[in-house]
Design a protein around this motif. Sequence first.
Motif, PDB file in Angstrom:
ATOM      1  N   GLU A   1       0.834  -1.206   0.000  1.00  6.77           N
ATOM      2  CA  GLU A   1       0.000   0.000   0.000  1.00  6.77           C
ATOM      3  C   GLU A   1       0.869   1.256   0.000  1.00  6.77           C
ATOM      4  O   GLU A   1       1.991   1.247   0.521  1.00  6.77           O
TER       5      GLU A   1
ATOM      6  N   GLY B   1      -0.938   6.965   1.976  1.00  8.43           N
ATOM      7  CA  GLY B   1      -1.458   7.485   3.239  1.00  8.43           C
ATOM      8  C   GLY B   1      -0.748   8.755   3.656  1.00  8.43           C
ATOM      9  O   GLY B   1       0.234   9.168   3.046  1.00  8.43           O
TER      10      GLY B   1
ATOM     11  N   LEU C   1      -5.411   6.130  -2.124  1.00  2.63           N
ATOM     12  CA  LEU C   1      -4.523   5.059  -1.710  1.00  2.63           C
ATOM     13  C   LEU C   1      -4.316   4.102  -2.878  1.00  2.63           C
ATOM     14  O   LEU C   1      -5.234   3.868  -3.674  1.00  2.63           O
TER      15      LEU C   1
ATOM     16  N   CYS D   1      -2.600   0.164  -3.990  1.00  2.00           N
ATOM     17  CA  CYS D   1      -2.132  -1.137  -3.524  1.00  2.00           C
ATOM     18  C   CYS D   1      -1.652  -1.923  -4.736  1.00  2.00           C
ATOM     19  O   CYS D   1      -2.464  -2.297  -5.584  1.00  2.00           O
TER      20      CYS D   1
ATOM     21  N   TRP E   1     -10.495  -2.835   0.472  1.00  2.00           N
ATOM     22  CA  TRP E   1      -9.811  -1.970   1.437  1.00  2.00           C
ATOM     23  C   TRP E   1     -10.555  -2.079   2.762  1.00  2.00           C
ATOM     24  O   TRP E   1     -11.788  -1.977   2.803  1.00  2.00           O
TER      25      TRP E   1
ATOM     26  N   TYR F   1      -5.232   1.888   6.988  1.00  2.00           N
ATOM     27  CA  TYR F   1      -5.972   1.297   5.882  1.00  2.00           C
ATOM     28  C   TYR F   1      -5.174   0.120   5.316  1.00  2.00           C
ATOM     29  O   TYR F   1      -3.973   0.239   5.038  1.00  2.00           O
TER      30      TYR F   1
ATOM     31  N   THR G   1      -1.403   1.291   5.702  1.00  2.00           N
ATOM     32  CA  THR G   1      -0.898   2.649   5.555  1.00  2.00           C
ATOM     33  C   THR G   1      -1.758   3.572   6.420  1.00  2.00           C
ATOM     34  O   THR G   1      -2.983   3.459   6.433  1.00  2.00           O
TER      35      THR G   1
ATOM     36  N   VAL H   1      -3.695   6.747   7.671  1.00  2.00           N
ATOM     37  CA  VAL H   1      -4.397   7.945   7.198  1.00  2.00           C
ATOM     38  C   VAL H   1      -4.863   8.715   8.429  1.00  2.00           C
ATOM     39  O   VAL H   1      -5.562   8.145   9.279  1.00  2.00           O
TER      40      VAL H   1
END
Length: 114
Positions: A6, A9, A20, A22, A36, A93, A108, A110
């Motif tokens: 990921e 963030g 975001l 991935c 997610w 996340y 990641t 946030v």
Amino acid sequence: QVQLVESGGGLVQAGGSLRLSCAASGIVFSRSTLAWYRQAPGKSRELVARSMPPHVTNYAGSVRGRASITRDNEKNTVYLQIDSLKPEDTAVYYCNAVWRASHWGQGTQVTVSS
């Protein structure tokens, strides 16, 4: 070996937007269910958005209308865009891929400031 990485963030002000990403490897991306999830401090991990091939998407009620999950089957990457961010969107996340088994990224952070 399955890897989900990921990125994207960070710290955002309330009302802002974030995307975001991935990047996946080791799976048949186009046939995988991608999702997610997020986990806020002291809370359980919860689903934010899911993409089931070929074109089905689901969203949590808390982000419906503000979030969009998209997938690029050529880049093996899934994205989550969230607009109108709120402080309650603050969480780690996680990217999830289901291909023969459930696989997770490292997460990641946030953080949405008010």
